[in-house]
Design an enzyme around this catalytic site. Structure first.
Site, PDB file in Angstrom:
ATOM      1  N   HIS A 123       1.677   6.281  -1.403  1.00 55.42           N
ATOM      2  CA  HIS A 123       0.936   7.827  -0.944  1.00 55.42           C
ATOM      3  C   HIS A 123       2.133   8.574  -0.127  1.00 55.42           C
ATOM      4  O   HIS A 123       2.872   7.746   0.547  1.00 55.42           O
ATOM      5  CB  HIS A 123      -0.320   7.785  -0.475  1.00 55.42           C
ATOM      6  N   HIS A 150      -0.857   1.811  -1.058  1.00 55.21           N
ATOM      7  CA  HIS A 150      -0.601   1.859   0.176  1.00 55.21           C
ATOM      8  C   HIS A 150       0.626   0.779   0.329  1.00 55.21           C
ATOM      9  O   HIS A 150       0.849  -0.204  -0.496  1.00 55.21           O
ATOM     10  CB  HIS A 150      -1.662   1.476   1.346  1.00 55.21           C
TER      11      HIS A 150
END
Length: 199
Positions: A10, A150
């Site tokens: 992200h 992540h």
């Protein structure tokens, strides 16, 4: 039959590097992160993307939405297997506070053996993300699939593909809004690119 996975971390939130966001609240992208997401989306629009999956966290969903919009993908599917590490009681704490915790220091030395308090181990993280890519590979062969997740989740998958221990995580970088490409098939898996900066 092969499946190409574009592993995307992200884009940045405003307090990245200051505290362990983990699964605390729903941390959104900051202004810089939104700009990163636009550049990332423009880069990935050149790929023939078949599907996009994202962690349930807001920062990953916002990043995935930018990619979907640029690539004219109508739906982003949420995948719990891509969720951030469950850091348990560490979530939301500043790194200044965490660095005073002996267990946190041990976690960062030997993640293969330490469980986050009230959370999960890195081997559990690795197991869930591996199960997802194996399932998607069987179902979506010969396609490019974007997985928005992540840093530590991506690192756990990369370590597995390279035959490294989960403790090898500090040896390579997975930066915000970066792209790492893994190809998987009946013959196994290999890394094509690692930590590409789309800007």
């Amino acid at each position: 039959m092969t499946t190409t996975f574009l592993l995307v971390r992200h884009a940045a939130h405003d307090k990245i590097g200051n505290f362990l966001a983990g699964r605390t609240g729903d941390v959104p992208l900051g202004p810089a992160g939104l700009e990163q997401a636009k550049r990332l989306a423009a880069r990935l629009a050149r790929e023939d993307i078949g599907a996009i999956y994202a962690s349930p966290r807001k920062r990953t969903r916002e990043t995935a939405a930018a990619i979907a919009n640029a690539s004219e993908i109508s739906e982003v599917e949420t995948a719990e297997a891509l969720d951030e590490v469950d850091f348990g009681t560490w979530s939301g704490k500043s790194f200044e506070v965490l660095n005073t915790d002996p267990l946190w220091r041990q976690w960062n030395c030997t993640r293969s053996q330490v469980r986050a308090p009230g959370g999960e181990t890195m081997l559990e993280v690795q197991s869930r993300v591996l199960a997802l890519v194996e399932t998607l590979g069987r179902r979506k062969g010969d396609r490019k699939i974007v997985l928005v997740s992540h840093a530590d989740v991506i690192k756990s998958l990369v370590c597995h593909v390279l035959g490294l221990s989960a403790d090898a995580w500090p040896r390579f970088e997975i930066a915000p809004a970066s792209i790492s490409v893994v190809v998987m098939g009946d013959w196994g898996a290999k890394i094509l690119t690692l930590n590409e900066d789309p800007s």
